[in-house]
Scaffold this active site. Structure first.
Site, PDB file in Angstrom:
ATOM      1  CB  CYS A  85      -4.712   0.436   5.421  1.00 37.40           C
ATOM      2  SG  CYS A  85      -3.963  -0.337   3.970  1.00 37.40           S
ATOM      3  CG  HIS A 192      -0.752   2.934   6.874  1.00 39.92           C
ATOM      4  ND1 HIS A 192      -1.211   1.951   7.725  1.00 39.92           N
ATOM      5  CD2 HIS A 192      -0.808   2.398   5.630  1.00 39.92           C
ATOM      6  CE1 HIS A 192      -1.523   0.869   7.028  1.00 39.92           C
ATOM      7  NE2 HIS A 192      -1.292   1.111   5.751  1.00 39.92           N
ATOM      8  CD  GLU A 194      -0.853   3.298  11.006  1.00 42.02           C
ATOM      9  OE1 GLU A 194      -0.671   2.280  10.313  1.00 42.02           O
ATOM     10  OE2 GLU A 194      -1.716   4.160  10.738  1.00 42.02           O
TER      11      GLU A 194
END
Length: 216
Positions: A85, A192, A194
């Site tokens: 990002c 994302h 994560e």
């Protein structure tokens, strides 16, 4: 595998990335924006957030901080570098990946789950996926629309990493939402991983990004 998690004023996904790297079996270590010597690291991840409040444009101020010299040294040493990002915006800003991530076609902050196609598995971050595998990860950005003047070259060099499957939420060229350099060792993705590292979050498809770093 000692992996640096780069921190800028305004980073807000650093702890999430740290946790995901631990889940993947790595040894994460926080690295601040003013650290130039990263020679003790085996890899680095630049997490998402709003470095320096995204003043000027996303990633522009972070791109001129001392830690970027350390990142460039890791690249020269052929160590993996992943930008997520805001981290992807920073890597594009400093020219470590081709193209730019600019303002969304609908110029608003967009946060949603997306289906993505893994277009190449030759990178350390995608080598556990199958080519053209469809995975689920969230996006959260206002400046994620990808553009490049060298689209055909990216295709020829197998530098497209992720594409939106189905809905294209930001108007990116051909739905591209992840690219790498020619070596595949530097990768920039807008979604994302994560935030998709455990099933309790809604998907664990993103954990392979971090397992890939550790396996490499």
């Amino acid at each position: 595998m000692k992996v640096g998690v780069i921190r800028f004023p305004g980073s807000n996904c650093d702890r999430d990335v740290y946790h995901a790297l631990e889940l993947a079996g790595g040894e994460p270590e926080y690295v601040w924006w003013n650290q130039k010597d990263l020679s003790n690291l085996d890899a680095a991840v630049i997490p998402g957030g709003f470095s320096y409040g995204d003043y000027l444009r996303a990633g522009a101020i972070a791109a001129i901080t001392p830690v970027i010299e350390g990142i460039k040294s890791l690249v020269k040493e052929e160590k993996p570098v992943l930008g997520i990002c805001n981290g992807a915006q920073i890597l594009a800003e400093v020219g470590l990946v081709p193209g730019v991530f600019t303002v969304n076609e609908n110029p608003k902050f967009n946060c949603q789950w997306s289906e993505l196609k893994v277009k190449t598995n030759r990178t350390p971050f995608t080598n556990i996926y199958s080519k053209d595998e469809v995975i689920k990860m969230p996006v959260a950005h206002a400046e994620g629309r990808y553009f490049s003047e060298n689209l055909e070259l990216l295709k020829e060099n197998d530098q497209i990493v992720l594409q939106f499957e189905g809905e294209n939420p930001n108007g990116s060229m051909e739905g591209i939402t992840g690219v790498c350099d020619e070596t595949g060792l530097v990768c920039a993705v807008m979604p994302h991983p994560e935030r998709a590292s455990e099933l309790i979050l809604g998907s664990d498809d993103g954990l392979k990004f971090f397992k890939g770093i550790v396996n490499y």
